[in-house]
Structure formats: C-alpha cells, structure tokens
Write a protein that holds these residues in place. Sequence first.
Motif, short mmCIF file in Angstrom:
data_model
loop_
_atom_site.label_atom_id
_atom_site.label_comp_id
_atom_site.label_asym_id
_atom_site.label_seq_id
_atom_site.Cartn_x
_atom_site.Cartn_y
_atom_site.Cartn_z
N PRO A 1 0.81 -1.21 0.00
CA PRO A 1 0.00 0.00 0.00
C PRO A 1 0.85 1.26 0.00
N PRO A 2 0.45 2.28 -0.76
CA PRO A 2 1.17 3.56 -0.73
C PRO A 2 0.96 4.27 0.59
N SER A 3 1.75 5.32 0.82
CA SER A 3 1.68 6.01 2.10
C SER A 3 1.80 7.51 1.90
N PHE A 4 1.13 8.28 2.77
CA PHE A 4 1.28 9.72 2.78
C PHE A 4 2.71 10.13 3.15
N ALA A 5 3.49 9.20 3.69
CA ALA A 5 4.88 9.50 4.02
C ALA A 5 5.68 9.87 2.78
N ALA A 6 5.20 9.48 1.60
CA ALA A 6 5.89 9.87 0.37
C ALA A 6 5.95 11.39 0.23
N VAL A 7 4.90 12.09 0.69
CA VAL A 7 4.90 13.55 0.61
C VAL A 7 5.93 14.13 1.58
N VAL A 8 6.07 13.51 2.75
CA VAL A 8 7.09 13.93 3.71
C VAL A 8 8.48 13.76 3.12
N THR A 9 8.71 12.61 2.49
CA THR A 9 10.00 12.36 1.85
C THR A 9 10.25 13.35 0.72
N ALA A 10 9.23 13.61 -0.08
CA ALA A 10 9.36 14.55 -1.20
C ALA A 10 9.75 15.94 -0.71
N LEU A 11 9.13 16.39 0.39
CA LEU A 11 9.44 17.70 0.92
C LEU A 11 10.89 17.79 1.38
N ALA A 12 11.37 16.76 2.09
CA ALA A 12 12.75 16.77 2.57
C ALA A 12 13.74 16.79 1.41
N ILE A 13 13.48 15.99 0.39
CA ILE A 13 14.38 15.96 -0.76
C ILE A 13 14.35 17.29 -1.51
N ALA A 14 13.16 17.82 -1.73
CA ALA A 14 13.04 19.07 -2.47
C ALA A 14 13.74 20.23 -1.76
N MET A 15 13.65 20.26 -0.43
CA MET A 15 14.26 21.34 0.33
C MET A 15 15.77 21.23 0.41
N LEU A 16 16.29 20.00 0.47
CA LEU A 16 17.71 19.80 0.79
C LEU A 16 18.57 19.35 -0.39
N ALA A 17 17.98 19.02 -1.51
CA ALA A 17 18.75 18.50 -2.65
C ALA A 17 19.70 19.55 -3.20
N PRO A 18 20.87 19.13 -3.70
CA PRO A 18 21.78 20.08 -4.36
C PRO A 18 21.08 20.81 -5.50
N GLU A 19 21.56 21.99 -5.77
CA GLU A 19 20.92 22.84 -6.77
C GLU A 19 21.41 22.55 -8.18
N ASP A 20 20.61 22.93 -9.17
CA ASP A 20 20.98 22.87 -10.59
C ASP A 20 21.37 21.46 -11.03
N LEU A 21 20.68 20.47 -10.53
CA LEU A 21 20.96 19.09 -10.94
C LEU A 21 20.34 18.77 -12.29
N GLY A 22 19.25 19.39 -12.61
CA GLY A 22 18.50 19.00 -13.79
C GLY A 22 17.50 17.92 -13.45
N VAL A 23 16.53 17.74 -14.34
CA VAL A 23 15.44 16.81 -14.06
C VAL A 23 15.94 15.37 -13.98
N PHE A 24 16.79 14.95 -14.93
CA PHE A 24 17.20 13.54 -14.97
C PHE A 24 17.95 13.15 -13.70
N ARG A 25 18.91 13.96 -13.28
CA ARG A 25 19.70 13.61 -12.09
C ARG A 25 18.83 13.60 -10.84
N LEU A 26 17.93 14.56 -10.75
CA LEU A 26 17.07 14.61 -9.57
C LEU A 26 16.14 13.41 -9.53
N VAL A 27 15.57 13.04 -10.67
CA VAL A 27 14.70 11.86 -10.73
C VAL A 27 15.48 10.60 -10.37
N LEU A 28 16.72 10.51 -10.86
CA LEU A 28 17.57 9.36 -10.55
C LEU A 28 17.82 9.25 -9.04
N GLY A 29 18.16 10.37 -8.41
CA GLY A 29 18.42 10.35 -6.98
C GLY A 29 17.18 10.03 -6.16
N ILE A 30 16.06 10.62 -6.52
CA ILE A 30 14.81 10.34 -5.80
C ILE A 30 14.43 8.88 -5.94
#
Length: 261
Positions: free
Chosen positions: A59-88
């Motif tokens: 089953p999916p979880s609302f925790a995915a939104v929590v994870t998404a927020l942490a990654i979006a706030m803390l991820a290195p800048e200017d990675l581009g879509v492909f690198r960010l998708v790969l890391g996530i």
Amino acid sequence: MMRGLWDRETVALMLLAAYMPLALFWLLYGGTGALAQLGLAVLVLAVWHLVFMLARAQPPSFAAVVTALAIAMLAPEDLGVFRLVLGISFGAVIGELVFGGWGRNVVNPATVALSFLGFGFPGSAWPGFDDPVIWAAIPAVLIGVGTGAMPAAVLAGAFTVGAGVFATGVTLDDSVLPVAGVVLVLLVADPVTSASTTLGRWLNGMLYGGLVLMFATGWNGAAPVQIAVAAALLTSLATPLLDEMAVSIWIAQRRRRHGRN
C-alpha cells in the motif's frame, strides 16, 4: 499499527502537519522553482509507490509527501530533471520500498536520496535557507513533539550538544547550527528510523550533534546542508547499535538489581 486511529498513515499525516510551517515558508521564499521541485519529487515518489503497489500489493503512504518535501528542500541545486529523478528513485526504492514501505525501512529514504545526489554529483552546490525558513523549524518541532510524531529525546539530545557548543565557545560558521536544526527536523527526528529506546534516542540525537560538530570543524569547504546530511546518514546507520547498547545496559542493570550474574 494497522488497526484503529493510530495506524502508520495517522503518524504520516501528523508528520506532514508538523512540517507545514517549514513547507509554507520555504515555498514562499523559493517561489515557482521550489514548487516545481516539490511537485517533481511528489510525482516520482507517487509513481514508485504505484509500481510497488501493483507488483507487490504494497500500500502507498502519505509518508511519500514527507520524503518529497525533505528531498526538495535539501537536494543540491541545478541538478537538472534527470539527475534529480535518478536520486529520488534510488532513495525511494533502496531506502524504503524494498523493505516493505514506510514503517519497515531502516534508513530514511530522503537521507539515502540526498546522500546519493551529494556523492554522485559533487560539483553541484548545496542550498541555503532564508532566516524565516529556519525559524519555521521551531513550530514544526512543537507540533511534532506535541502530537507524538517526533521523538522528543532525539531532539533533546541534539539540542544538548548544540548548547554545549555555545557554552564552550567553539567557533562554527554562523549557518551550520541553524541548518543542522532544519535537517534534524526533516531527517533525523523520523519516528521510523530513529532509535526506539529512550536512552537510544538521547544517544541518537547526541551522535548527530557530535557528527555535525566534527564535520563543521574538520571538513574544509563543506556546505552546511552537506555537513548535516552526512551526519544524518552516519547517525541513521548507527541507530540499531545505539538501541542495542541501550538494551544491554538495561539488562545489566536489571541483573544487578535482582542479584543475577
């Protein structure tokens, strides 16, 4: 917990409510770029949760939104879509979904994703935060502790080390401790991957604070977010050992109390 009001989704929603002040101020100051990055992280995680739901009836979880927020706030800048998708994707699959989903994972998936992005693409700059975003971590802590979604002892252990830094006059970059506080709230004070015992939780927070102090004084050229994420990763890997130490101490004390060898 699978029955009644307090199931894993209730805890996930409590965490999400606690993070609302951080999210709102970060989106306010980050603008459309921050919103787009958060939307991309939510989309990627939703796809992977759907894949595992179809493949493993997980089953999916609302925790995915929590994870998404942490990654979006803390991820290195200017990675581009492909690198960010790969890391996530790496963080979600390797850090959480292969273990059976949120609640069964050993390491915070956002910590795994951020560490992957940091080690894999070291040329990318790490983000900084405006002062209102950092101050928003305080109501996040109050809501998280008040609802029981965040382990208070982990936070107290880290704050103890921070207070010791101020008391001893150790010289650190002005942004290290505030940023470390944001990472503490987003990554370390995870009710799933933090320690389970009371003593273990205190040690959990103190270890994180100690690692931040060590990296801040000895890691030349490292950005504050980079320092805090690295400390969060090593702390999470050591968490099972901290609980084992706490249980061993409790058993030894119990044996002495009852006169057993």
